[in-house]
Design a protein around this motif. Sequence first.
Motif, PDB file in Angstrom:
ATOM      1  N   ILE A   1       0.817  -1.215   0.000  1.00 50.14           N
ATOM      2  CA  ILE A   1       0.000   0.000   0.000  1.00 50.14           C
ATOM      3  C   ILE A   1       0.858   1.276   0.000  1.00 50.14           C
ATOM      4  O   ILE A   1       0.479   2.291  -0.586  1.00 50.14           O
TER       5      ILE A   1
ATOM      6  N   ALA B   1       2.210   1.919  -3.525  1.00 47.07           N
ATOM      7  CA  ALA B   1       1.076   2.244  -4.400  1.00 47.07           C
ATOM      8  C   ALA B   1       0.646   3.695  -4.175  1.00 47.07           C
ATOM      9  O   ALA B   1       0.410   4.451  -5.128  1.00 47.07           O
TER      10      ALA B   1
ATOM     11  N   ALA C   1       0.813  -6.955  -3.388  1.00 46.21           N
ATOM     12  CA  ALA C   1       0.189  -6.794  -2.059  1.00 46.21           C
ATOM     13  C   ALA C   1      -0.021  -8.122  -1.341  1.00 46.21           C
ATOM     14  O   ALA C   1      -1.066  -8.335  -0.720  1.00 46.21           O
TER      15      ALA C   1
ATOM     16  N   SER D   1       0.000  -5.892   3.392  1.00 44.44           N
ATOM     17  CA  SER D   1      -1.166  -5.168   2.867  1.00 44.44           C
ATOM     18  C   SER D   1      -2.322  -6.082   2.470  1.00 44.44           C
ATOM     19  O   SER D   1      -3.444  -5.616   2.297  1.00 44.44           O
TER      20      SER D   1
ATOM     21  N   THR E   1      -4.577  -1.648  -2.960  1.00 42.02           N
ATOM     22  CA  THR E   1      -3.217  -1.654  -3.515  1.00 42.02           C
ATOM     23  C   THR E   1      -3.209  -2.190  -4.941  1.00 42.02           C
ATOM     24  O   THR E   1      -2.616  -1.600  -5.852  1.00 42.02           O
TER      25      THR E   1
END
Length: 510
Positions: free
Chosen positions: A32, A35, A60, A64, A203
């Motif tokens: 995350i 991203a 991810a 995440s 993400t």
Amino acid sequence: MYRLCAGCKITMDNNRKVSDSRVDVVLIGAGIMSATLGVMLKELQPDINIEIFERLDVLAAESSDAMNNAGTGHSAFCELNYTPQRPDGSIEIKKAINIAEQFEISKEFWAFLIENDYVSSPKDFIVKVPHMSFVWGADNVTYLKKRQEALTKHHFFKGMLYSEDREQLKQWIPLIMEGRNDTEKVSATYMDIGTDVNFGTLTRILFDKLSKQPGVNLHINHDVEDINRKRDGSWQVKVKDKITGECRKVNTTFVFVGAGGGALPLLQKSGIRESRGFGGFPVSGQWLVCRNEDVIKQHNAKVYGKASVGSPPMSVPHLDSRLVNGKKELLFGPYAGFSTRFLKKGSLLDLFKSIKFNNIRPLLSVGLHEMALTKYLISQVLQSPADRLKALQDYYPNAKAEDWTLDNAGQRVQIIKKDEKRGGKLEFGTEVVTSADGTISALLGASPGASTSVPIMITLLERCFKTKITSPAWQDKLRQMIPSYGQSLSKDEALADATRERTSKVLGLD
Ligand SMILES: Cc1cc2nc3c(=O)[nH]c(=O)nc-3n(C[C@H](O)[C@H](O)[C@H](O)COP(=O)(O)OP(=O)(O)OC[C@H]3O[C@@H](n4cnc5c(N)ncnc54)[C@H](O)[C@@H]3O)c2cc1C
């Protein structure tokens, strides 16, 4: 299976591919944090070129991912560790206000993502789930009442309800009240506007959009092995393609080490002065996941309790309604544990390899001074299935073993850093470590984590892009992404109310 950016010229250097062009940004890790930063940078400077490297074959898949974290949109509504009791019995709410403010900022950015077609429906990653705290025993009940009184004086916590009335509690949390001893003193707070967030889905959606933009290349199955400073102050990142075994060196002006638990080793490899003295303390986690649909249906809240003595603050037990990939789930935990891995899919040697001459003193000092934590983790590791069921039954007295299965959560690497007095200290927050010239930055630590990814990345931009961020173009864009940027939501009640009303509407939380 990597794509080279257009115009890259490749030469061979000791059997390694060296790209002699330079990219603007390398993002290490597809969680995350990368991203969020990637989207922000591309919005701020549309012609920027970005290379993203992820060691796994999916995006991810570490902290995440939905089932690797608790999915709580941390707003300090229910987390009792953000509101400690002072020695005089009063409640400290500074940290709670700070975390609540950070989450409001994250929601502003997520609303921007919806309004700008990054995400088609907010329900794909965020839903409204009441946030509750639940306690038992006279002292805890007194604490919770005082906490609610202290918090509701601040506008972030308006509307937080408190009750000791068993009939009311049965309505809010039937599973938790069913089969409970009638003589036990219990109480709860209830905040209607809590959230459950699927950071994994968010993400993946962001990387999908980002990787389709010109100048962005996303490479999965690519392990970053080394980071070296070049003579001109820029960076050379050594990357191994895990499928072909081929190595490649990428020159870049800026590096973000968003490698989660893998950030510390890479930061150490960069050799920057600011990395000295940092160490990592890995804490693993497990959940009990409910498999009985009838039980799952009966619970609709994230219910946080009080942490046991000696436990790290993030292992506060909670009984959580979740929405994972469109399906309602019920999870209890996390049960903490100890593993020497820094990543769920990492190596057992991670901890040992991170021990360096410059961090041995802080590491030893923490080992000596954190006996309560060590004892707690040992007790957690030694738990039998019956012990785990007993812990669940403290919350849900009628829980049956056959309805639950044990699942591994993500790995958290807590920060160990130098301390003047004791030599070293253990920290449970996150820390952005940046070189003096702002050309490399890494995110260490795990909590409150993904919920605060947006303000964390704003801090990073302020530190690393000092000149650009003051330009009218960047300032304008920042205010489009986060309309409250430059103002204080915690101090300005009218602004906070208007912001919350707007984001709730856009994010479908109203
Ligand atoms: C049990 C648990 C519960 C949590 N609960 C919550 C919660 O309720 N709410 C909340 O807001 N936060 C929570 N968190 C914290 C949150 O999950 C993390 O803060 C957040 O996901 C971190 O994102 P990241 O992008 O930094 O790391 P990650 O998501 O871990 O991503 C890092 C990526 O880097 C990759 N990588 C690592 N090394 C390399 C390398 N050398 N080369 C290339 N790639 C590499 C990894 O494979 C991974 O994909 C929780 C965490 C855990 C473990």
